[in-house]
Scaffold this motif. Structure first.
Motif, mmCIF file in Angstrom:
data_model
loop_
_atom_site.group_PDB
_atom_site.id
_atom_site.type_symbol
_atom_site.label_atom_id
_atom_site.label_comp_id
_atom_site.label_asym_id
_atom_site.label_seq_id
_atom_site.Cartn_x
_atom_site.Cartn_y
_atom_site.Cartn_z
ATOM 1 N N LEU A 163 -54.442 -7.715 20.164
ATOM 2 C CA LEU A 163 -53.695 -6.972 21.172
ATOM 3 C C LEU A 163 -54.478 -6.860 22.477
ATOM 4 O O LEU A 163 -53.912 -7.037 23.574
ATOM 5 N N THR A 166 -54.360 -10.207 24.311
ATOM 6 C CA THR A 166 -53.024 -10.508 24.824
ATOM 7 C C THR A 166 -52.683 -9.631 26.015
ATOM 8 O O THR A 166 -52.116 -10.105 27.017
ATOM 9 N N ARG A 167 -53.033 -8.366 25.941
ATOM 10 C CA ARG A 167 -52.781 -7.478 27.086
ATOM 11 C C ARG A 167 -53.551 -7.942 28.321
ATOM 12 O O ARG A 167 -53.021 -7.916 29.442
ATOM 13 N N VAL A 198 -48.397 -8.526 17.083
ATOM 14 C CA VAL A 198 -48.613 -8.387 18.529
ATOM 15 C C VAL A 198 -47.271 -8.359 19.252
ATOM 16 O O VAL A 198 -47.032 -7.513 20.128
ATOM 17 N N LYS A 201 -45.566 -4.958 18.555
ATOM 18 C CA LYS A 201 -46.227 -3.823 19.220
ATOM 19 C C LYS A 201 -45.976 -3.830 20.721
ATOM 20 O O LYS A 201 -45.658 -2.783 21.311
ATOM 21 N N LEU A 202 -46.102 -4.997 21.354
ATOM 22 C CA LEU A 202 -45.925 -5.056 22.804
ATOM 23 C C LEU A 202 -44.473 -4.845 23.203
ATOM 24 O O LEU A 202 -44.191 -4.455 24.332
ATOM 25 N N THR A 203 -43.550 -5.092 22.290
ATOM 26 C CA THR A 203 -42.134 -4.826 22.561
ATOM 27 C C THR A 203 -41.829 -3.339 22.505
ATOM 28 O O THR A 203 -41.026 -2.823 23.299
ATOM 29 N N GLU A 205 -44.093 -0.675 22.698
ATOM 30 C CA GLU A 205 -44.883 0.259 23.492
ATOM 31 C C GLU A 205 -44.416 0.274 24.943
ATOM 32 O O GLU A 205 -43.903 -0.714 25.461
ATOM 33 N N SER A 207 -45.181 0.084 28.682
ATOM 34 C CA SER A 207 -46.225 -0.371 29.593
ATOM 35 C C SER A 207 -45.580 -1.123 30.740
ATOM 36 O O SER A 207 -44.376 -1.430 30.715
ATOM 37 N N LEU A 209 -46.604 -4.110 31.565
ATOM 38 C CA LEU A 209 -46.931 -5.511 31.354
ATOM 39 C C LEU A 209 -45.654 -6.353 31.254
ATOM 40 O O LEU A 209 -44.640 -5.874 30.750
ATOM 41 N N PRO A 211 -43.073 -8.902 29.618
ATOM 42 C CA PRO A 211 -42.804 -9.117 28.190
ATOM 43 C C PRO A 211 -43.233 -10.514 27.742
ATOM 44 O O PRO A 211 -43.263 -11.459 28.537
#
Length: 414
Positions: A163, A166-167, A198, A201-203, A205, A207, A209, A211
């Motif tokens: 993570l 990737t972030r 990953v 989680k990024l979907t 959360e 933020s 950032l 997609p």
């Protein structure tokens, strides 16, 4: 006389290794001569592990750590191939290998790649040739992540490293000529688990950032809730590259269970005695219901004892906060809506086959665009067999990779 003795010894050794390494393969597996070689090497190592354990040097399960990589060279091997700029770096405190097109006048799409190895083995160097080809064929920058490994660094250390990298790529990708609006994740086996986690989680959360655009999951391991799905039962020893028993070992390591009692813990997991009956009947149990598998795979052909009722409360108490955590087991996520389009690659002769089938179905039901690639005749690891000294890369792996490249290209053109 001495020469004849050495020749005889060599012949006996070769015959002995052939006998130990031979394994009858199921009908329909692709390029069986290549598989037989890989299986033979695997069986010889397992025999060596048994002998080593018998002599008092570790146990069979922990001896898997002998397969870890040797020390790395300063420059990755593929740096000499010429088509890409290949360099080692550190991103968010995590070692990586970065594969970049030599054209630095423009920004490029990117892949963050997570290697397989059961969260215990492997490294970016192990996958150097595979990832290099991925970068060439997809015309992307690829960041191959050297996440921390269990048992020294169990869950959640590996996924946190993935993570973090990737972030960073999504936020600072321009440092590597990356177009941060065109980034996706790719992984195989345990790396497929990490890629799915990953993406999930990024979907979910909140933020600022951009997609992720896609996720490519090659024969991913997506759950440890049910270790007696039909593929785990039928394919455990038919193609013993990855067995159900070995997955129990990998999961025990990744869960952070005591390595000194690895044989005990891995056996409990493998026999499905790590979760109590009332939890199996919960909503999570529905996610691994065999009715969601293709009709021809809903029933195991082999018969083994059902020991799930004899669950081990001691083990469950140690893992109950992990076993349904979506970062550990993406298939256990309550909601998959909104995750990036997915290419899910399952192999016909792989114990993880049903994990991929179940996840693809759940993604489709959640409205996610999914391309399910069924690798007919394929087996676990068939995209990365080129890492061997001899060329063992089967057609099933080549076809799967070609499909993945085409999928990535089509998504990025949208």
């Amino acid at each position: 006389m001495v020469l004849k003795g050495l020749v005889l010894l060599l012949c006996v050794t070769v015959v002995g290794l052939a006998i130990v390494g031979y394994h009858p393969l199921p009908e329909g597996i692709g390029e069986p001569h290549k598989v037989q070689f890989i299986v033979g090497v695997s069986k010889i190592f397992r025999a060596f592990s048994r002998l080593k354990a018998y002599l008092g040097y570790g146990d069979r399960q922990s001896n898997i750590l002998l397969l870890r990589d040797s020390p790395k060279t300063t420059v990755p091997e593929s740096a000499a191939y010429g088509a890409l700029k290949v360099t080692r770096a550190e991103i968010a405190g995590v070692p990586v290998i970065v594969y970049q097109p030599k054209d630095e006048s423009t920004l490029h799409p990117a892949i963050v790649f997570f290697h397989g190895g059961g969260w215990v083995l492997g490294s970016p160097d192990t996958y150097d040739k595979t990832v290099y080809l991925y970068a060439v064929q997809t015309r992307t920058v690829v960041v191959s992540v050297g996440y921390r490994l269990a048992p020294e660094h169990p869950f959640p250390a590996p996924i946190q490293d993935c993570l973090d990298v990737t972030r960073f790529v999504l936020k600072h990708g321009s440092e590597y000529n990356i177009d941060v609006s065109k980034v996706g994740v790719v992984g195989d086996s345990a790396g497929g688990n990490l890629a799915a986690a990953v993406a999930l989680k990024l979907t979910t959360e909140k933020s600022d950032l951009p997609p992720l655009r896609f996720q490519v999951l090659h024969y991913p391991a997506l759950q440890a809730f049910d270790m007696r799905l039909p593929s785990y039962v039928d394919l455990n020893e038919s193609v013993p590259i990855l067995t159900s028993n070995l997955m129990g070992v990998f999961y025990a390591f990744y869960m952070g269970l005591d390595p000194q009692n690895l044989t005990y813990y891995s056996t409990v997991i493998n026999e499905n005695r790590h979760i109590p009956p009332h939890v199996r009947k919960s909503a999570f149990g529905e996610f691994v219901n065999v009715k969601h598998l293709p009709a021809q795979y809903q029933t195991a052909h082999e018969t083994i004892p059902d020991l799930s009722a004899q669950y081990d409360q001691h083990v469950y108490e140690q893992i109950k906060h992990i076993i349904t955590d979506p970062l550990f087991s993406p298939l256990m996520a309550l909601d998959l809506a909104g995750v990036p389009p997915a290419f899910v690659h399952v192999c016909e002769f792989d114990v993880l086959r049903d994990d991929g089938f179940l996840y693809a179905r759940r993604l489709q039901n959640a409205g996610v665009k999914v391309h399910l690639h069924f690798g007919k005749g394929g087996y676990h690891g068939d995209i990365s067999s080129r890492m061997w000294i001899v060329d063992l890369h089967p057609k099933s792996g080549q076809v799967a990779l070609a499909g993945a490249y085409a999928f990535i290209d089509s998504v990025l053109k949208q």
